[in-house]
Design an enzyme around this catalytic site. Sequence first.
Site, PDB file in Angstrom:
ATOM      1  N   ASN A 134      44.569  34.003  41.411  1.00 52.82           N
ATOM      2  CA  ASN A 134      44.332  35.259  40.693  1.00 52.82           C
ATOM      3  C   ASN A 134      45.558  35.457  39.791  1.00 52.82           C
ATOM      4  O   ASN A 134      46.656  35.709  40.284  1.00 52.82           O
ATOM      5  CB  ASN A 134      44.185  36.382  41.708  1.00 52.82           C
TER       6      ASN A 134
ATOM      7  N   GLN B 281      44.482  39.933  35.077  1.00 53.93           N
ATOM      8  CA  GLN B 281      45.028  41.266  34.890  1.00 53.93           C
ATOM      9  C   GLN B 281      46.417  41.185  34.248  1.00 53.93           C
ATOM     10  O   GLN B 281      47.134  40.190  34.432  1.00 53.93           O
ATOM     11  CB  GLN B 281      45.165  42.035  36.229  1.00 53.93           C
TER      12      GLN B 281
ATOM     13  N   CYS C  55      45.577  46.332  42.883  1.00 52.13           N
ATOM     14  CA  CYS C  55      45.392  44.881  42.822  1.00 52.13           C
ATOM     15  C   CYS C  55      46.253  44.262  43.908  1.00 52.13           C
ATOM     16  O   CYS C  55      47.486  44.250  43.792  1.00 52.13           O
ATOM     17  CB  CYS C  55      45.772  44.347  41.445  1.00 52.13           C
TER      18      CYS C  55
ATOM     19  N   ASN D 260      40.660  50.891  44.954  1.00 52.55           N
ATOM     20  CA  ASN D 260      39.644  50.573  43.955  1.00 52.55           C
ATOM     21  C   ASN D 260      38.332  50.334  44.698  1.00 52.55           C
ATOM     22  O   ASN D 260      38.322  50.060  45.898  1.00 52.55           O
ATOM     23  CB  ASN D 260      40.056  49.373  43.099  1.00 52.55           C
TER      24      ASN D 260
ATOM     25  N   HIS E 117      34.843  48.821  46.200  1.00 53.92           N
ATOM     26  CA  HIS E 117      34.337  47.512  46.607  1.00 53.92           C
ATOM     27  C   HIS E 117      32.967  47.629  47.252  1.00 53.92           C
ATOM     28  O   HIS E 117      32.698  48.551  48.035  1.00 53.92           O
ATOM     29  CB  HIS E 117      35.283  46.859  47.618  1.00 53.92           C
TER      30      HIS E 117
ATOM     31  N   GLU F 146      34.882  40.595  40.040  1.00 48.47           N
ATOM     32  CA  GLU F 146      35.682  41.799  39.820  1.00 48.47           C
ATOM     33  C   GLU F 146      35.211  42.555  38.585  1.00 48.47           C
ATOM     34  O   GLU F 146      34.895  41.953  37.557  1.00 48.47           O
ATOM     35  CB  GLU F 146      37.160  41.435  39.645  1.00 48.47           C
ATOM     36  N   ARG F 147      35.211  43.877  38.693  1.00 52.57           N
ATOM     37  CA  ARG F 147      34.917  44.689  37.507  1.00 52.57           C
ATOM     38  C   ARG F 147      36.046  44.479  36.494  1.00 52.57           C
ATOM     39  O   ARG F 147      37.224  44.465  36.829  1.00 52.57           O
ATOM     40  CB  ARG F 147      34.802  46.173  37.873  1.00 52.57           C
TER      41      ARG F 147
END
Length: 279
Positions: free
Chosen positions: A11, A44, A73, A158, A160, A209-210
Amino acid sequence: MRFSKMHGIGNDFVVIDARRAPLALAPERIRAMADRHTGIGCDQLLSVEAPRDPSCAFYYGIWNADGSPSGQCGNGVRCVAAWLHRAGALALDVPVRIESPSGPVGVRVLDAQRVTVDMGEPAFEPARIPFLAEAPGTSYPLALAAGDVQIGVVSMGNPHAVMVVDDLADPALERLGPQVTGHPRFTEGANAGFVQILERGHLRLRVHERGAGWTQACGTGACAAMAVLRRRGQVDERVQVDLPGGRLQIDWRGPGHALWMTGPAAFAFEGDWLQDTGR
């Protein structure tokens, strides 16, 4: 603009030192930096800034590859902690609070490339996610184009959605991921996690992931999958979660306790972004 390229089990992030002044980038500039063909490439962008909360040592901002802001995150916070350690701002094995857009988190740098993070207590109330539901539950039917599926929902700072599947290689997941992420019952979108239970202490996971799409790893997604399954009594309080990019350890005793995530953070390269030319 000087940047560090980092990743947590695949990531990947662009990390920018904004400790002297808060980062102010337009969404189109973030999208340009995140572009994997003409930019730096990342899932990101992270900024390291002075804290807003006086109880915290630093603040970190989070923006998705599409330029939209994010609240949390998990892989990113480990990279921020490792970045601060390399910069001489965090000592080894000393607990420190740093501030995310969703609030403070506790971090402890175990060594130069491994960090453990207090992710707080998972929030299952639909309104806190936010998710439209008539009443709280451990499972909800979600109407998709291919029919109804069963999901668990949770916020780790966030939103999920978590769906248990038998086969992570099922081609149907490629269609389901975006449909769950953009479902209207998630009023702010959601990260869609597809989890396979191998044993009570071992999971496999893929996350759409959005704002970023399919990623090699999602730290909050690993936390969310473990939390949903732990609440249902399907896993133990310590779980190894294998994602396409690598493995995370998630520890959660249950309601009333904070959830902890432990995993690596790695530096890839350093560079300069030429703002005046848009490159």
